[in-house]
Scaffold this active site. Structure first.
Site, PDB file in Angstrom:
ATOM      1  N   GLU A  67       0.856  -1.320   0.070  1.00 19.57           N
ATOM      2  CA  GLU A  67       0.256  -0.023  -0.111  1.00 19.57           C
ATOM      3  C   GLU A  67       0.927   1.427  -0.050  1.00 19.57           C
ATOM      4  O   GLU A  67       0.219   2.396  -0.109  1.00 19.57           O
ATOM      5  CB  GLU A  67      -0.846   0.184   1.282  1.00 19.57           C
ATOM      6  CG  GLU A  67      -2.004  -1.045   1.036  1.00 19.57           C
ATOM      7  CD  GLU A  67      -1.810  -2.322   1.280  1.00 19.57           C
ATOM      8  OE1 GLU A  67      -0.817  -2.710   2.183  1.00 19.57           O
ATOM      9  OE2 GLU A  67      -2.346  -3.360   0.399  1.00 19.57           O
ATOM     10  N   CYS A  89       9.225  -2.865   5.225  1.00 25.92           N
ATOM     11  CA  CYS A  89       9.929  -4.007   5.405  1.00 25.92           C
ATOM     12  C   CYS A  89       9.598  -5.396   4.782  1.00 25.92           C
ATOM     13  O   CYS A  89       8.361  -5.806   5.451  1.00 25.92           O
ATOM     14  CB  CYS A  89      10.506  -4.234   6.885  1.00 25.92           C
ATOM     15  SG  CYS A  89      11.323  -5.706   7.099  1.00 25.92           S
ATOM     16  N   VAL A  90       9.835  -5.808   3.853  1.00 29.03           N
ATOM     17  CA  VAL A  90       9.090  -7.133   3.114  1.00 29.03           C
ATOM     18  C   VAL A  90      10.143  -8.268   3.412  1.00 29.03           C
ATOM     19  O   VAL A  90      11.378  -8.310   2.879  1.00 29.03           O
ATOM     20  CB  VAL A  90       8.936  -6.903   1.523  1.00 29.03           C
ATOM     21  CG1 VAL A  90       8.134  -8.210   1.237  1.00 29.03           C
ATOM     22  CG2 VAL A  90       8.039  -5.656   1.623  1.00 29.03           C
ATOM     23  N   ILE A  91       9.957  -9.285   4.260  1.00 26.25           N
ATOM     24  CA  ILE A  91      10.748 -10.452   4.630  1.00 26.25           C
ATOM     25  C   ILE A  91      10.428 -11.492   3.748  1.00 26.25           C
ATOM     26  O   ILE A  91       9.180 -12.001   3.731  1.00 26.25           O
ATOM     27  CB  ILE A  91      10.754 -10.647   6.260  1.00 26.25           C
ATOM     28  CG1 ILE A  91      11.106  -9.607   7.025  1.00 26.25           C
ATOM     29  CG2 ILE A  91      11.519 -11.847   6.421  1.00 26.25           C
ATOM     30  CD1 ILE A  91      10.841  -9.657   8.350  1.00 26.25           C
ATOM     31  N   GLU A  94       7.809 -18.255   2.722  1.00 24.21           N
ATOM     32  CA  GLU A  94       7.771 -19.448   2.097  1.00 24.21           C
ATOM     33  C   GLU A  94       7.326 -19.253   0.728  1.00 24.21           C
ATOM     34  O   GLU A  94       7.124 -20.231  -0.211  1.00 24.21           O
ATOM     35  CB  GLU A  94       6.908 -20.458   2.764  1.00 24.21           C
ATOM     36  CG  GLU A  94       7.676 -20.760   4.389  1.00 24.21           C
ATOM     37  CD  GLU A  94       6.801 -21.914   5.277  1.00 24.21           C
ATOM     38  OE1 GLU A  94       5.555 -22.028   4.665  1.00 24.21           O
ATOM     39  OE2 GLU A  94       7.442 -22.104   6.088  1.00 24.21           O
ATOM     40  N   THR A  95       6.588 -18.256   0.252  1.00 26.72           N
ATOM     41  CA  THR A  95       5.795 -18.172  -0.826  1.00 26.72           C
ATOM     42  C   THR A  95       6.548 -17.012  -1.606  1.00 26.72           C
ATOM     43  O   THR A  95       7.505 -16.365  -1.135  1.00 26.72           O
ATOM     44  CB  THR A  95       4.375 -17.822  -1.003  1.00 26.72           C
ATOM     45  OG1 THR A  95       4.440 -16.402  -0.105  1.00 26.72           O
ATOM     46  CG2 THR A  95       3.688 -18.769   0.265  1.00 26.72           C
ATOM     47  N   HIS A  97       5.181 -14.317  -2.543  1.00 30.37           N
ATOM     48  CA  HIS A  97       4.638 -13.141  -2.040  1.00 30.37           C
ATOM     49  C   HIS A  97       5.318 -11.964  -1.839  1.00 30.37           C
ATOM     50  O   HIS A  97       5.127 -10.868  -2.736  1.00 30.37           O
ATOM     51  CB  HIS A  97       3.761 -13.357  -0.741  1.00 30.37           C
ATOM     52  CG  HIS A  97       2.556 -12.511  -0.875  1.00 30.37           C
ATOM     53  ND1 HIS A  97       1.339 -13.129  -0.617  1.00 30.37           N
ATOM     54  CD2 HIS A  97       2.155 -11.223  -0.557  1.00 30.37           C
ATOM     55  CE1 HIS A  97       0.327 -12.294  -0.473  1.00 30.37           C
ATOM     56  NE2 HIS A  97       0.779 -11.094  -0.586  1.00 30.37           N
ATOM     57  N   PHE A 122      12.674   5.194  -1.834  1.00 25.45           N
ATOM     58  CA  PHE A 122      12.660   3.965  -1.433  1.00 25.45           C
ATOM     59  C   PHE A 122      13.204   3.396  -0.138  1.00 25.45           C
ATOM     60  O   PHE A 122      14.312   3.027  -0.152  1.00 25.45           O
ATOM     61  CB  PHE A 122      12.944   3.058  -2.413  1.00 25.45           C
ATOM     62  CG  PHE A 122      12.768   1.733  -2.743  1.00 25.45           C
ATOM     63  CD1 PHE A 122      11.488   1.026  -2.887  1.00 25.45           C
ATOM     64  CD2 PHE A 122      13.605   0.674  -2.235  1.00 25.45           C
ATOM     65  CE1 PHE A 122      11.374  -0.555  -3.043  1.00 25.45           C
ATOM     66  CE2 PHE A 122      13.665  -0.724  -2.144  1.00 25.45           C
ATOM     67  CZ  PHE A 122      12.311  -1.185  -2.639  1.00 25.45           C
TER      68      PHE A 122
HETATM   69  C1  DLZ Z   1       0.935 -10.136   2.700  1.00 22.92           C
HETATM   70  C2  DLZ Z   1       2.105  -9.645   3.281  1.00 22.92           C
HETATM   71  C3  DLZ Z   1       3.126 -10.446   3.401  1.00 22.92           C
HETATM   72  C4  DLZ Z   1       3.162 -12.064   2.972  1.00 22.92           C
HETATM   73  N1  DLZ Z   1       4.612 -10.230   3.865  1.00 22.92           N
HETATM   74  C5  DLZ Z   1       4.415  -8.903   4.161  1.00 22.92           C
HETATM   75  C6  DLZ Z   1       5.837  -8.223   4.338  1.00 22.92           C
HETATM   76  O1  DLZ Z   1       6.769  -8.883   4.698  1.00 22.92           O
HETATM   77  N2  DLZ Z   1       5.861  -7.086   4.653  1.00 22.92           N
HETATM   78  C7  DLZ Z   1       4.815  -6.117   4.364  1.00 22.92           C
HETATM   79  O2  DLZ Z   1       5.212  -4.768   4.421  1.00 22.92           O
HETATM   80  N3  DLZ Z   1       3.897  -6.557   3.999  1.00 22.92           N
HETATM   81  C8  DLZ Z   1       3.587  -8.044   3.803  1.00 22.92           C
HETATM   82  N4  DLZ Z   1       2.474  -8.355   3.315  1.00 22.92           N
HETATM   83  C9  DLZ Z   1       1.177  -7.380   3.189  1.00 22.92           C
HETATM   84  C10 DLZ Z   1       0.960  -6.668   1.869  1.00 22.92           C
HETATM   85  O3  DLZ Z   1       2.125  -5.792   1.792  1.00 22.92           O
HETATM   86  C11 DLZ Z   1      -0.326  -5.909   1.650  1.00 22.92           C
HETATM   87  O4  DLZ Z   1      -0.719  -5.193   2.817  1.00 22.92           O
HETATM   88  C12 DLZ Z   1      -1.442  -7.146   1.573  1.00 22.92           C
HETATM   89  O5  DLZ Z   1      -1.142  -7.916   0.365  1.00 22.92           O
HETATM   90  C13 DLZ Z   1      -2.780  -6.287   1.330  1.00 22.92           C
HETATM   91  O6  DLZ Z   1      -2.994  -5.566  -0.081  1.00 22.92           O
END
Ligand code: DLZ
Length: 165
Positions: A67, A89-91, A94-95, A97, A122
């Protein structure tokens, strides 16, 4: 640059401009909150340390990093905002995603920046583990939030320089 060999937060802070009149938005993802709060604090404090005024910094929270693009675009469209810092922070999970989120956010923030003609930074970590994230959010590798704030200031400087002549 972030690497084991080079500290994440080693960057030049020479010749930064007066930012006391600039207005910033920081958008922060709630996923991995411990990390994103530390990144936010780094970015916020770095802006203040370099002359920004607290009243000129607004914060927006989003549920997850996906978002960030939309929220950054909303803020960047405002006449009273000069630059946006996107914190997330996107960790790796297992998928796949994380791959989809990372690519969408990177591309989305770039598009929003070009469309609004404003710096959108960014400030999103994409580590394999939470430990790696914490090391880059005020840990042994510095704080990526600090770096994002300095990048915003440098881009504002370059924007005003490139507009001359
Ligand atoms: C769904 C998801 C997953 C699996 N992992 C993260 C993450 O590591 N970091 C993060 O900021 N958001 C994650 N999300 C949520 C997605 O960014 C998003 O909020 C949802 O898919 C709803 O659109």
């Amino acid at each position: 640059m972030s690497s084991a060999a080079k500290n994440l937060s080693v960057f030049s802070t020479e010749n930064l401009p007066d930012i006391s009149q600039n207005r910033f938005a920081i958008v922060v993802a709630e996923w991995n909150e411990e990390v994103t709060e530390a990144l936010f604090n780094g970015a916020y404090q770095t802006l203040l340390n370099h002359g920004a005024v607290a009243e000129n910094i607004v914060r927006g929270n989003v549920p997850g990093s996906y978002e960030l693009t939309t929220a950054a675009y909303w803020f960047a469209q405002r006449d009273d905002i000069d630059a946006v810092i996107a914190i997330g922070c996107v960790i790796q999970g297992e998928t796949k995603h994380n791959d989809y989120i990372n690519h969408a956010v990177a591309q989305g923030l770039t598009n929003a920046s070009l469309k609004t003609n404003k710096p959108i930074i960014f400030g999103v970590l994409t580590p394999n583990t939470q430990q790696q994230a914490l090391e880059r959010a005020g840990g042994i590798h510095g704080n990526k939030g600090d770096e994002a704030a300095i990048t915003a200031i440098k881009m504002l400087k370059l924007k005003s320089e490139s507009a001359k002549e």
